[in-house]
Design a protein around this motif. Structure first.
Motif, short mmCIF file in Angstrom:
data_model
loop_
_atom_site.label_atom_id
_atom_site.label_comp_id
_atom_site.label_asym_id
_atom_site.label_seq_id
_atom_site.Cartn_x
_atom_site.Cartn_y
_atom_site.Cartn_z
N ALA A 174 0.91 1.17 4.21
CA ALA A 174 2.22 1.28 4.86
C ALA A 174 2.09 2.52 6.02
O ALA A 174 1.43 3.42 5.78
CB ALA A 174 3.40 1.91 3.95
N ALA A 175 2.81 2.21 7.10
CA ALA A 175 2.81 3.37 8.50
C ALA A 175 3.71 4.48 7.90
O ALA A 175 4.64 4.49 7.13
CB ALA A 175 3.61 2.71 9.40
N PRO A 176 3.14 5.66 8.23
CA PRO A 176 3.95 6.93 7.94
C PRO A 176 5.30 6.70 8.64
O PRO A 176 5.36 6.25 9.79
CB PRO A 176 3.13 7.73 8.43
N GLU A 177 6.46 7.32 7.99
CA GLU A 177 7.46 7.28 8.39
C GLU A 177 7.92 7.86 9.69
O GLU A 177 8.59 7.28 10.33
CB GLU A 177 8.67 7.99 7.22
N ASP A 178 7.38 8.79 9.95
CA ASP A 178 7.37 9.56 11.24
C ASP A 178 7.08 8.68 12.29
O ASP A 178 7.38 9.19 13.54
CB ASP A 178 7.07 10.96 11.18
N ALA A 207 11.20 -1.86 12.84
CA ALA A 207 10.77 -1.25 11.80
C ALA A 207 11.14 -2.00 10.57
O ALA A 207 9.95 -2.11 9.56
CB ALA A 207 11.46 0.09 11.70
N GLU A 208 11.97 -2.77 10.38
CA GLU A 208 12.12 -3.65 9.28
C GLU A 208 11.02 -4.62 8.94
O GLU A 208 10.73 -4.88 8.00
CB GLU A 208 13.41 -4.36 9.04
N ARG A 209 10.71 -5.39 10.23
CA ARG A 209 9.76 -6.25 10.22
C ARG A 209 8.54 -5.83 9.84
O ARG A 209 7.59 -6.54 9.14
CB ARG A 209 9.83 -7.29 11.28
N VAL A 210 8.29 -4.75 10.32
CA VAL A 210 6.95 -4.09 9.78
C VAL A 210 7.05 -3.67 8.65
O VAL A 210 5.75 -4.05 7.77
CB VAL A 210 6.73 -2.78 10.79
N GLU A 214 4.28 -5.63 5.72
CA GLU A 214 3.65 -4.58 4.86
C GLU A 214 3.62 -4.96 3.43
O GLU A 214 2.51 -5.30 2.83
CB GLU A 214 3.80 -3.25 5.08
N ALA A 215 4.93 -5.34 3.12
CA ALA A 215 5.04 -5.80 1.72
C ALA A 215 4.34 -7.09 1.07
O ALA A 215 3.70 -7.12 0.31
CB ALA A 215 6.32 -5.85 1.25
N GLU A 216 4.29 -8.01 2.39
CA GLU A 216 3.75 -9.26 2.01
C GLU A 216 2.21 -8.93 2.00
O GLU A 216 1.67 -9.75 1.26
CB GLU A 216 3.96 -10.16 3.40
N ARG A 218 0.67 -6.65 1.02
CA ARG A 218 0.46 -5.75 -0.30
C ARG A 218 0.45 -6.87 -1.47
O ARG A 218 -0.52 -6.92 -2.22
CB ARG A 218 1.44 -4.61 -0.50
N ALA A 219 1.33 -7.69 -1.39
CA ALA A 219 1.57 -8.72 -2.52
C ALA A 219 0.51 -9.53 -2.53
O ALA A 219 0.38 -10.13 -3.46
CB ALA A 219 2.86 -9.33 -2.31
N GLN A 220 -0.34 -9.58 -1.46
CA GLN A 220 -1.50 -10.63 -1.37
C GLN A 220 -2.70 -9.99 -1.65
O GLN A 220 -3.67 -10.45 -1.72
CB GLN A 220 -1.54 -11.33 -0.19
N GLY A 221 -2.69 -8.54 -1.93
CA GLY A 221 -3.85 -7.77 -2.27
C GLY A 221 -4.53 -7.54 -1.01
O GLY A 221 -5.63 -6.89 -0.95
N LEU A 222 -3.93 -7.67 0.28
CA LEU A 222 -4.84 -7.20 1.51
C LEU A 222 -4.56 -5.78 1.69
O LEU A 222 -3.36 -5.30 1.70
CB LEU A 222 -4.08 -8.15 2.72
N VAL A 223 -5.53 -5.24 2.07
CA VAL A 223 -5.54 -3.89 2.51
C VAL A 223 -5.46 -3.79 4.08
O VAL A 223 -6.55 -3.96 4.65
CB VAL A 223 -6.59 -3.07 1.86
N GLN A 224 -4.33 -3.18 4.72
CA GLN A 224 -4.36 -3.01 6.04
C GLN A 224 -4.71 -1.68 6.64
O GLN A 224 -4.34 -0.76 6.19
CB GLN A 224 -2.70 -3.19 6.65
N HIS A 225 -5.67 -1.75 7.53
CA HIS A 225 -6.29 -0.67 8.06
C HIS A 225 -5.59 -0.44 9.47
O HIS A 225 -5.96 -1.32 10.14
CB HIS A 225 -7.61 -0.44 8.32
N LEU A 226 -5.05 0.78 9.90
CA LEU A 226 -4.54 0.97 11.27
C LEU A 226 -5.09 2.20 11.74
O LEU A 226 -5.36 3.27 11.17
CB LEU A 226 -2.96 1.06 11.06
#
Ligand SMILES: CC(C)(COP(=O)(O)OP(=O)(O)OC[C@H]1O[C@@H](n2cnc3c(N)ncnc32)[C@H](O)[C@@H]1OP(=O)(O)O)[C@@H](O)C(=O)NCCC(=O)NCCS
Length: 328
Positions: A174-178, A207-210, A214-216, A218-226
């Motif tokens: 997940a992207a940091p809140e700030d 922000a909501e769609r991001v 991210e939740a989608e 995560r649910a699939q076990g994919l790790v997003q690297h940014l």
């Protein structure tokens, strides 16, 4: 005799399906390592983020799977599109099976309110292109499929300094809140990437769609690297690149969006974030061997950046499209 039936991958024996896919890949995209069975099973169980729900058909001769079709019912901006992939074993092509599969998926496309059918996995100049043309599809986009093969790339390609006035930031998940707000805005810069005449539209990022994407993932076990470039003066995200990795395929990275906000273009940020991504991934995941990406052939800036960080063109692909009403 060949029969066509709906196919539920859950709990099914996927050996025959996988064999057709691997044979087709060897014929049409021999430069790529074959998709492992576990990867195919994983994708069938849970389509990649943004693909929407899927439906599947197989063609059998006796008990053997000889061909298959899959449709992804894209959602949100793209809910008019039925993204369709038809694959016939190379040993049994030109006997009407591809066309019969296409015919079999049409009622479901209509039932789900689709307006057009698109195929994005067609190798330029292949059987697939000639078939699509014969079936009335038109070419709407040309895409370069590129790969960074770690063992064949000079590490000097990833030695790219950060342009003055910016700093890099990395996160997994997940992207940091700030930075969430400006990160969502920066993701919107992907809208400038050309899409040809495809009906596909990039998401309107908020922000909501991001968070939903991210939740989608995560649910699939994919790790997003940014990796993002932060503009020091304003503290906002000026550019970003994303690569996803799945634990079931630790040698493979899936390049997703790379985008630089218009006001920050021309300063080398795209190359800088992509190079840093490779350095980070290799430090964290020493088993990584390939990163694959698709770039619109007319997107010359992105292709140049890709080449500079070591990506090499593997194949020219095309996207094809036809209105559903004209496919009766
Ligand atoms: C595309 C594909 C599914 C076609 O399957 P198929 O069972 O061979 O197709 P059909 O037998 O239904 O072909 C119908 C017509 O398309 C045209 N066609 C198909 N393949 C062709 C080729 N290699 N060269 C010229 N015309 C071709 C012909 O007009 C053919 O009719 P004909 O054989 O009577 O001349 C198969 O080639 C394949 O699996 N390719 C790899 C995956 C792919 O690219 N899929 C694209 C769709 S998303």
């Amino acid at each position: 005799m060949v029969t066509i039936e709906r196919f539920d991958p859950a709990g099914a024996d996927l050996g025959g399906y996988h064999a057709v896919l691997v044979a087709s890949q060897a014929a049409d995209r021999p430069e790529e390592p074959p998709l492992p069975l576990a990867e195919v099973a994983g994708r069938l169980a849970k389509p990649l983020p943004g693909m929407g729900p899927a439906a599947h058909w197989v063609a059998r001769r006796g008990d053997d799977v000889v061909a298959f079709a899959g449709v992804h019912f894209l959602d949100a901006e793209n809910s008019g599109i039925g993204l369709t992939d038809v694959v016939v074993h190379p040993g049994i092509r030109r006997s009407g099976i591809g066309t019969a599969l296409l015919r079999a998926v049409l009622p479901e496309l209509r039932a789900r309110g689709r307006k057009s059918v698109e195929g994005w996995q067609v190798v330029a100049g292949s059987d697939g292109e000639r078939w699509a043309e014969a079936r009335g599809f038109r070419r709407v986009r040309t895409i370069e499929r590129l790969a960074l093969v770690v063992d064949e790339t000079d590490p000097a390609c990833w030695d790219v300094p950060v342009p003055p006035g910016y700093r890099l930031r990395r996160w997994a998940g997940a992207a940091p809140e700030d930075v969430l707000g400006s990160y969502a805005v920066a993701r919107g810069a992907i809208h400038d990437a050309p899409l040809g005449d495809s009906g596909f539209r990039w998401p309107e990022w908020t922000a909501e769609r991001v968070r939903a994407a991210e939740a989608e993932a995560r649910a699939q076990g994919l790790v997003q690297h940014l990796v993002v470039a932060v503009h020091e003066e304003t503290g906002t995200v000026a550019g970003l690149t994303e690569v996803c990795v799945h634990p079931r395929r630790p040698d493979w990275g899936y390049q997703r969006d790379t985008a630089v906000v218009a006001a920050h273009r021309g300063r080398g940020l795209g190359r800088c974030v992509k190079a840093d991504m490779v350095r980070w991934l290799l430090a964290e995941r020493p088993g990584l061997r390939w990163i694959s990406t698709n770039t619109g052939a007319e997107n010359t800036h992105m292709i140049r950046v890709n080449r500079e960080v070591g990506f090499v063109t593997q194949a020219a692909m095309i996207a094809v499209r036809q209105e559903l009403s004209r496919l009766v």
